[in-house]
Motif scaffolding. Structure first.
Motif, mmCIF file in Angstrom:
data_model
loop_
_atom_site.group_PDB
_atom_site.id
_atom_site.type_symbol
_atom_site.label_atom_id
_atom_site.label_comp_id
_atom_site.label_asym_id
_atom_site.label_seq_id
_atom_site.Cartn_x
_atom_site.Cartn_y
_atom_site.Cartn_z
ATOM 1 N N LEU A 52 0.811 -1.220 0.000
ATOM 2 C CA LEU A 52 0.000 0.000 0.000
ATOM 3 C C LEU A 52 0.845 1.270 0.000
ATOM 4 C CD1 LEU A 52 -2.928 -0.857 2.435
ATOM 5 C CD2 LEU A 52 -2.846 -1.073 -0.057
ATOM 6 N N GLY A 53 2.051 1.184 0.554
ATOM 7 C CA GLY A 53 2.877 2.381 0.620
ATOM 8 C C GLY A 53 2.295 3.449 1.534
ATOM 9 N N LEU A 54 1.754 3.047 2.696
ATOM 10 C CA LEU A 54 1.218 4.029 3.643
ATOM 11 C C LEU A 54 2.317 4.978 4.096
ATOM 12 C CD1 LEU A 54 -1.205 1.985 5.934
ATOM 13 C CD2 LEU A 54 -1.730 3.338 3.904
ATOM 14 N N GLN A 55 1.918 6.220 4.408
ATOM 15 C CA GLN A 55 2.873 7.271 4.722
ATOM 16 C C GLN A 55 2.505 7.958 6.033
ATOM 17 O OE1 GLN A 55 2.563 9.877 1.346
ATOM 18 N NE2 GLN A 55 2.939 8.218 -0.132
ATOM 19 N N GLU A 56 3.485 8.610 6.623
ATOM 20 C CA GLU A 56 3.269 9.359 7.861
ATOM 21 C C GLU A 56 2.214 10.438 7.673
ATOM 22 O OE1 GLU A 56 5.823 12.155 11.011
ATOM 23 O OE2 GLU A 56 6.790 11.209 9.275
ATOM 24 N N SER A 57 2.120 10.996 6.484
ATOM 25 C CA SER A 57 1.175 12.084 6.224
ATOM 26 C C SER A 57 -0.258 11.608 6.032
ATOM 27 C CB SER A 57 1.613 12.853 4.974
ATOM 28 O OG SER A 57 1.685 11.987 3.846
ATOM 29 N N ASP A 58 -0.491 10.294 6.005
ATOM 30 C CA ASP A 58 -1.828 9.778 5.731
ATOM 31 C C ASP A 58 -2.765 9.930 6.928
ATOM 32 O OD1 ASP A 58 -1.877 8.869 3.055
ATOM 33 O OD2 ASP A 58 -0.629 7.157 3.584
ATOM 34 N N VAL A 59 -4.045 10.051 6.600
ATOM 35 C CA VAL A 59 -5.130 9.968 7.571
ATOM 36 C C VAL A 59 -5.947 8.739 7.177
ATOM 37 C CG1 VAL A 59 -7.186 11.067 8.544
ATOM 38 C CG2 VAL A 59 -5.203 12.469 7.886
ATOM 39 N N CYS A 60 -5.940 7.721 8.025
ATOM 40 C CA CYS A 60 -6.556 6.433 7.710
ATOM 41 C C CYS A 60 -7.946 6.315 8.330
ATOM 42 C CB CYS A 60 -5.673 5.293 8.215
ATOM 43 S SG CYS A 60 -4.027 5.262 7.488
ATOM 44 N N PHE A 61 -8.862 5.705 7.596
ATOM 45 C CA PHE A 61 -10.228 5.495 8.074
ATOM 46 C C PHE A 61 -10.699 4.138 7.572
ATOM 47 C CE2 PHE A 61 -14.911 6.533 7.179
ATOM 48 C CZ PHE A 61 -15.318 6.095 8.424
ATOM 49 N N SER A 62 -11.127 3.275 8.476
ATOM 50 C CA SER A 62 -11.544 1.917 8.132
ATOM 51 C C SER A 62 -12.999 1.681 8.478
ATOM 52 C CB SER A 62 -10.675 0.903 8.889
ATOM 53 O OG SER A 62 -11.130 -0.422 8.671
ATOM 54 N N ALA A 63 -13.749 1.173 7.509
ATOM 55 C CA ALA A 63 -15.131 0.769 7.794
ATOM 56 C C ALA A 63 -15.146 -0.487 8.659
ATOM 57 C CB ALA A 63 -15.878 0.521 6.488
ATOM 58 N N ALA A 64 -14.188 -1.374 8.438
ATOM 59 C CA ALA A 64 -14.071 -2.581 9.268
ATOM 60 C C ALA A 64 -13.610 -2.191 10.663
ATOM 61 C CB ALA A 64 -13.086 -3.553 8.635
ATOM 62 N N TYR A 73 -8.878 -7.498 9.732
ATOM 63 C CA TYR A 73 -8.752 -6.463 8.700
ATOM 64 C C TYR A 73 -8.727 -5.071 9.321
ATOM 65 C CZ TYR A 73 -10.023 -4.047 4.265
ATOM 66 O OH TYR A 73 -10.075 -3.238 3.158
ATOM 67 N N GLY A 74 -9.678 -4.789 10.200
ATOM 68 C CA GLY A 74 -9.750 -3.475 10.828
ATOM 69 C C GLY A 74 -8.601 -3.213 11.789
ATOM 70 N N LEU A 75 -8.126 -4.249 12.472
ATOM 71 C CA LEU A 75 -7.025 -4.079 13.422
ATOM 72 C C LEU A 75 -5.775 -3.569 12.716
ATOM 73 C CD1 LEU A 75 -5.905 -4.492 16.312
ATOM 74 C CD2 LEU A 75 -5.376 -6.849 15.657
ATOM 75 N N GLY A 76 -5.490 -4.121 11.545
ATOM 76 C CA GLY A 76 -4.363 -3.618 10.770
ATOM 77 C C GLY A 76 -4.638 -2.231 10.218
ATOM 78 N N ASN A 77 -5.775 -2.082 9.550
ATOM 79 C CA ASN A 77 -6.114 -0.823 8.891
ATOM 80 C C ASN A 77 -6.068 0.383 9.825
ATOM 81 O OD1 ASN A 77 -6.797 -2.553 6.798
ATOM 82 N ND2 ASN A 77 -9.009 -2.317 7.070
ATOM 83 N N ALA A 78 -6.636 0.217 11.019
ATOM 84 C CA ALA A 78 -6.908 1.366 11.887
ATOM 85 C C ALA A 78 -6.057 1.417 13.144
ATOM 86 C CB ALA A 78 -8.395 1.372 12.280
ATOM 87 N N LEU A 79 -5.115 0.479 13.301
ATOM 88 C CA LEU A 79 -4.272 0.525 14.496
ATOM 89 C C LEU A 79 -2.806 0.246 14.159
ATOM 90 C CD1 LEU A 79 -5.227 -0.879 17.998
ATOM 91 C CD2 LEU A 79 -2.886 -0.573 17.254
ATOM 92 N N THR A 80 -2.495 -1.001 13.805
ATOM 93 C CA THR A 80 -1.071 -1.322 13.630
ATOM 94 C C THR A 80 -0.469 -0.671 12.396
ATOM 95 O OG1 THR A 80 -1.607 -3.408 12.505
ATOM 96 C CG2 THR A 80 -1.298 -3.485 14.887
ATOM 97 N N PHE A 81 -1.209 -0.578 11.292
ATOM 98 C CA PHE A 81 -0.658 0.024 10.076
ATOM 99 C C PHE A 81 -0.365 1.519 10.263
ATOM 100 C CE2 PHE A 81 -2.607 -3.232 6.871
ATOM 101 C CZ PHE A 81 -1.875 -4.234 7.461
#
Length: 529
Positions: free
Chosen positions: A211-223, A229-237
């Motif tokens: 995915l190439g996530l970056q420090e500047s990103d603002v992440c939002f997960s429906a899961a 899926y949500g644990l990675g998307n909205a916490l560890t990632f």
């Protein structure tokens, strides 16, 4: 050299909570999480996590004992999850949509010594505890909705009454870190045990590598966070790269999602959104679908169920950004097969995530050639350790370094993979597994129902929903709406059949076993049973 080989593995001493906090010590003033009540910076998160660790230890909890997390997504969730692991305890993350009977089983199965629970879920937890023989040491309540019992304590008060821990538990990479419950085709859900190192590998190999996530990103997960899926998307990632996360306690309806997309809650517009095909279909059909110019999305991810190509293409046409579809599992913690931001082939699940090996095998375990369906097996560093207390299922799923997914796939000439359905009768509805057996067993509890069979049926968007074929007892009658309500009253509401067809009989073998494959074939042909 493979990506996995190029990533430095965790050291001999490794605590994932301490690791994620240490990555962000230089970002103390940056907002880590925003929820419906406020926000928490990385510095505040560090202090709260260490206070939680001290508090849980003060309850007399010992290394590797379990702590249940039954909470809606909020800033208290990562504090609870990371605080437990910082202390060397094992958080058991459970679905907030289940029944008191489900939680009673999970309490007994996990032997959780304490529970961290949202105020709105406390009555259901209380009912579960009265039905369980297992005794819980303490209940810690996030945002209490009513006065608390002496055995309960408010989350904020609990934190403030303890000093921050000076150092984390001296855990190792392969020590048990946390549990997630995975649904089974029959019987109770399985307690899937993950190590401290497993989130590290998903961050390095997928969040950064694909995915190439970056420090500047603002992440939002429906899961939600209780999902792998949500644990990675909205916490560890996001913590793995120092990004900011929007957390939403309510259900991810199109309206609620659009508010977050437009920055109306929390004040920040997400740059990365993690969703599922059912959600995307609902949003595209919604009259309030925002224009791309109102948003700040640069990356959109999908998992949980196969993404129909037409749905991805319509989303790209409206939003100007591709949906990066992939597949993961509770057992592998996150995604191991995925499209890429720079390489999308709609109608496929993409290519193996670097660091993971994929094999398709036939019924006898032999490799199958390209173009032919086979059972999907995965080999990768984030595989779960076991199903707790279930040796048989552990052996069936985790085989000599390979994990059997339970999915059928076809490998294409370009190395991408196309989903071919489940190897068992499990259904994935809106990204959550539903057992047909469980729904059937509930339907036949209705006094008017003689027998029932449940299969998956595609809706107009090409997404799978549950359909029940029902045979009524002689002289009995019941409406479709009444049966749906009956199932909702007895199971978690998301498990109810979306379609019900009343039939005079069901196709069966000579020994009386229902032949679901015939119902699936008749449904695909547009006929009736």
């Amino acid at each position: 050299m493979s990506l996995a080989a190029s990533v430095t593995p965790p050291g001999e001493r490794f605590n994932i909570a301490q690791h994620l906090l240490a990555l962000n010590t230089a970002r103390a003033a940056k907002t880590a999480f925003i929820d419906d009540h406020g926000s928490i910076t990385y510095g505040e998160l560090d202090e709260c996590v260490r206070r939680m660790a001290t508090g849980l230890r003060a309850l007399g909890l010992r290394r590797e004992e379990r702590v249940m997390i039954l909470m809606h997504d909020s800033t208290d969730w990562p504090v609870s999850y990371l605080g437990a692991m910082y202390a060397g305890l094992v958080p058991v993350c459970v679905n907030t949509l289940l029944t008191a009977d489900d939680y009673a089983y999970m309490l007994e199965h996990s032997r959780a010594q304490a529970v961290l629970v949202s105020g709105g879920l406390l009555p259901t937890l209380t009912a579960a505890m009265t039905r369980s023989d297992h005794e819980v040491t303490k209940v810690i309540v996030s945002h209490p909705a009513a006065p608390l019992h002496p055995s309960e304590v408010a989350f904020d008060s609990f934190l403030q009454s303890h000093q921050p821990a000076h150092k984390p538990a001296a855990t190792q990479p392969d020590d048990p870190g946390f549990w997630l419950y995975s649904s089974g085709s029959t019987g109770r859900p399985k307690g899937t045990v993950h190590s401290h190192a497993n989130p590290y590998w998903t961050i390095e190999l997928y969040a950064k590598g694909v995915l190439g996530l970056q420090e500047s990103d603002v992440c939002f997960s429906a899961a939600k966070l209780f999902f792998a899926y949500g644990l990675g998307n909205a916490l560890t990632f996001p913590m793995g790269v120092g990004a900011t996360t929007l957390l939403m306690g309510e259900r991810a309806t199109p309206e609620a999602t659009f508010k977050r997309w437009k920055g109306e809650v929390g004040g920040l517009k997400p740059t990365v959104f993690f969703g599922a095909p059912t959600g995307f279909a609902g949003m595209l059909a919604h009259p309030a679908l925002p224009a791309r110019t109102d948003l700040n999305l640069r990356l959109v991810s999908s998992a949980g169920e196969a993404l129909p190509s037409e749905l991805g293409e319509r989303f790209k046409a409206h939003m100007g950004v591709d949906i990066i579809d992939g597949i993961g599992s509770t057992e592998m913690l996150h995604i191991y097969l995925s499209n890429r931001p720079d390489r999308v082939r709609y109608g496929t699940t993409g290519w193996p995530v670097p660091g993971y090996d994929i094999e398709l095998r036939g019924d006898e375990g032999q490799p199958v050639p390209d173009g032919e369906p086979g059972d999907l097996y995965i080999h990768g560093p984030s595989s779960a350790m076991m199903y707790w207390g279930n040796r048989q299922k552990t052996r069936e799923t985790f085989q000599g370094g390979w994990t059997k997914s339970g999915d059928k796939y076809i490998r294409n000439e370009d190395g991408s993979y196309t989903y071919g359905g489940r190897s068992d009768d499990m259904l994935k509805v809106s990204g959550i597994y539903v057992s047909p057996f469980e729904v059937e067993a509930t339907l036949v509890q209705h006094p008017a129902v003689l027998e029932a069979a449940v299969i998956g049926k595609e809706d107009t968007d090409g997404l799978i929903k549950t359909k029940a074929f029902v045979v009524l007892k002689s002289g009995q009658s019941v409406t479709e709406a009444e049966l749906k309500a009956f199932v909702k009253d007895h199971l978690a509401p998301y498990k109810y059949p979306r379609f019900i067809e009343f039939v005079t009989d069901l196709p069966k073998t000579a020994t009386g076993k229902i032949q679901r494959f015939k119902l699936r074939a008749q449904e695909a042909a547009g006929g009736t049973a």
